[in-house]
Design a protein around this motif. Structure first.
Motif, mmCIF file in Angstrom:
data_model
loop_
_atom_site.group_PDB
_atom_site.id
_atom_site.type_symbol
_atom_site.label_atom_id
_atom_site.label_comp_id
_atom_site.label_asym_id
_atom_site.label_seq_id
_atom_site.Cartn_x
_atom_site.Cartn_y
_atom_site.Cartn_z
ATOM 1 N N ARG A 305 0.866 -1.192 0.000
ATOM 2 C CA ARG A 305 0.000 0.000 0.000
ATOM 3 C C ARG A 305 0.886 1.221 0.000
ATOM 4 N NH1 ARG A 305 -5.569 0.145 3.373
ATOM 5 N NH2 ARG A 305 -6.634 -1.330 2.040
ATOM 6 N N LEU A 306 0.389 2.303 -0.531
ATOM 7 C CA LEU A 306 1.167 3.533 -0.497
ATOM 8 C C LEU A 306 1.061 4.106 0.913
ATOM 9 C CD1 LEU A 306 2.700 4.614 -2.861
ATOM 10 C CD2 LEU A 306 0.836 6.191 -3.317
ATOM 11 N N GLY A 308 1.227 6.441 4.107
ATOM 12 C CA GLY A 308 1.047 7.889 4.205
ATOM 13 C C GLY A 308 -0.046 8.406 3.280
ATOM 14 N N ARG A 312 -9.367 7.172 6.980
ATOM 15 C CA ARG A 312 -10.755 6.764 7.187
ATOM 16 C C ARG A 312 -11.709 7.958 7.112
ATOM 17 N NH1 ARG A 312 -13.324 2.759 9.982
ATOM 18 N NH2 ARG A 312 -12.072 1.399 8.675
#
Ligand code: ACO
Length: 432
Positions: A305-306, A308, A312
């Motif tokens: 996942r990228l 930073g 939410r």
């Protein structure tokens, strides 16, 4: 709080559920009587649509990128206040006047020292223990020092516990770092400000005077730390604050509750993201590799996942990220380095913000995309980044704990579940 209601029917019964409206924000259905009256639960993994409590402390509008502490916009606090003023505001509801701030600061500085026996705990950790592991252990151990005389029903006892936590956590954090590099612990200095004292406990070298140490108690460093602490101080019912509230709802010792919050903060989906961002940037290495890593982030079969990116609550921008991005420029101007990671971070942000996947899913840089780069420029070691977050968020954790404990009728937090295991079955008969 204004009230109207919505109706829900099940099994030929109808129930009116009160619709609560706070000062600001989304109307909230009070489902407390749903089980008793209709015999049903609600299902909301990850609490996507569920408010777990009422709170007066912090408000976020994720669509508009608004963050208010006790009603004050984060941009104004970041520009005009200090972390201690913000801590006082979060804990007490109002900004302090000069006299109150001076009493608060004085009170706090007298709680910064650790019991000598607690200082001894560090020698039990291996030199390469992660500082967050030490934080969980040592902050939890504070409960062993302040338990027998603690009257949880006395608001003054609760306030002192909160003050001790806010004061001692920077001392513990610096001691974790010193242990990991084999240096002796440094006692807190009552004559220094909150950030200056922390920097002194982290970096002072034996035999040096304060003047000789001016290289690390630099005004730009102090200003940047103060700002990051303000930005990280509270964020309403995030995972770690909810953990503190959940543990606190059982009446557990406050130091143990904060240790639980520190554990929840450590994960890379939460406070551990600042360390994870740096690791990710190092892994990406050069601007040429950005497309490859964006493809990995979009691939459902790839766990990458990228870091930073995404939040939410914030779906357009994180107001804290906007401020840290500007601070990054100022800090790197003051401490010029040939660190290529800031340029790489800017390029990665630019690529991602133009990418359809990130646009559609409303994934924007969050505060921790830039905070790690600032900490790195300030010479804070990478494995201490999440510890820095702990120092700041302690102000929010203790404020929420105080708020919850002040409620005359707070209840133990105990979620329900949707059971998906075996139906009842008989234990197999054993052969004689
Ligand atoms: N990279 C790639 N895809 C992402 C990312 C990301 N960083 N974040 C979310 N997505 C995708 C998800 O795969 C999901 O796709 P789908 O709809 O096709 O299943 C969609 O966007 C929604 O993501 P969720 O995980 O459902 O969002 P959630 O609100 O549960 O998670 C979180 C938010 C944990 C912050 C997430 O965005 C993430 O893991 N980000 C990276 C870690 C990070 O930076 N954490 C720091 C948060 S800020 C803080 O705590 C201080």
């Amino acid at each position: 709080m204004s009230k109207d209601s919505i109706s829900i029917g099940y099994n030929a019964k109808e129930l009116k559920l009160p619709l609560l409206r706070g000062t600001l924000g989304t109307p909230t259905v009070d489902i407390g009587k749903l089980n008793k009256k209709l015999g049903i639960f609600t299902y909301d993994p990850g609490f996507v649509s569920t408010a777990s409590c009422k709170s007066d402390i912090t408000f976020i509008d994720g669509e508009k990128g608004v963050l208010l502490y006790r009603g004050y916009p984060i941009e104004q606090l970041a520009k005009q206040s200090t972390f201690l003023e913000v801590s006082y505001l979060l804990m007490n509801g109002e900004l302090p006047d000069e006299k109150r701030l001076s009493i608060f600061t004085n009170d706090l500085s007298h709680h910064t020292i650790l019991h000598e026996s607690l200082s001894g705990f560090f020698s039990g950790f291996h030199y390469d223990a992660h500082p967050m592991a030490m934080m969980v252990g040592v902050v939890g151990s504070l409960s062993a020092f302040y338990h027998s005389q603690l009257d949880m029903n006395d608001p003054e006892h609760r306030r002192i516990s909160a003050m001790r936590l806010l004061a001692k956590i920077p001392t513990i954090a610096a001691a974790c770092y010193r242990h990991s590099v084999g240096l002796p612990q440094v006692y807190p200095r009552l004559d220094l400000g909150y950030c200056e004292n922390f920097l002194n406990m982290m970096f002072s070298r034996p035999g040096q005077t304060y003047t000789e140490q001016n290289d690390y108690i630099d005004p730009v460093t102090v200003e940047a730390l103060n700002l990051l602490f303000i930005l990280h101080a509270d964020h309403e019912q995030n995972a770690s604050t909810s953990t503190v509230r959940l543990a606190g709802s059982t009446g557990a010792n406050p130091y143990a509750c904060i240790a639980a919050g520190i554990s929840a903060l450590w994960g890379p989906a939460h406070g551990g993201a600042n360390e994870a961002v740096l690791k990710m940037l190092v892994e990406i290495g050069t601007v040429d590799n950005i497309p490859k890593y964006l493809a990995k982030a979009k691939d459902k079969n790839d766990p990458f996942r990228l870091m930073g990116f995404g939040h939410r609550v914030y779906k357009n921008f994180d107001p804290r990220a906007t401020i840290t991005r500007d601070t990054c420029h100022a800090v790197l101007e003051r401490f010029p380095s040939d660190d290529p990671l800031f340029e790489l971070a800017l390029a990665l942000e630019e690529h991602a913000l133009k990418d359809d996947y990130f646009i559609e899913k409303k994934l924007y840089p969050n505060i921790d995309f830039y905070s790690g780069i600032i900490y790195r420029a300030l010479k804070i070691p990478e494995n201490m980044f999440t510890v820095m977050f702990v120092i700041a968020r302690t102000a929010g954790w203790v404020s929420h704990w105080l708020e919850m404990m002040d409620e005359p009728t707070h209840r133990i937090s105990r979620p329900r579940q949707l059971y998906t295991g075996y139906d009842q079955r008989d234990y197999p008969t054993k052969n004689a």
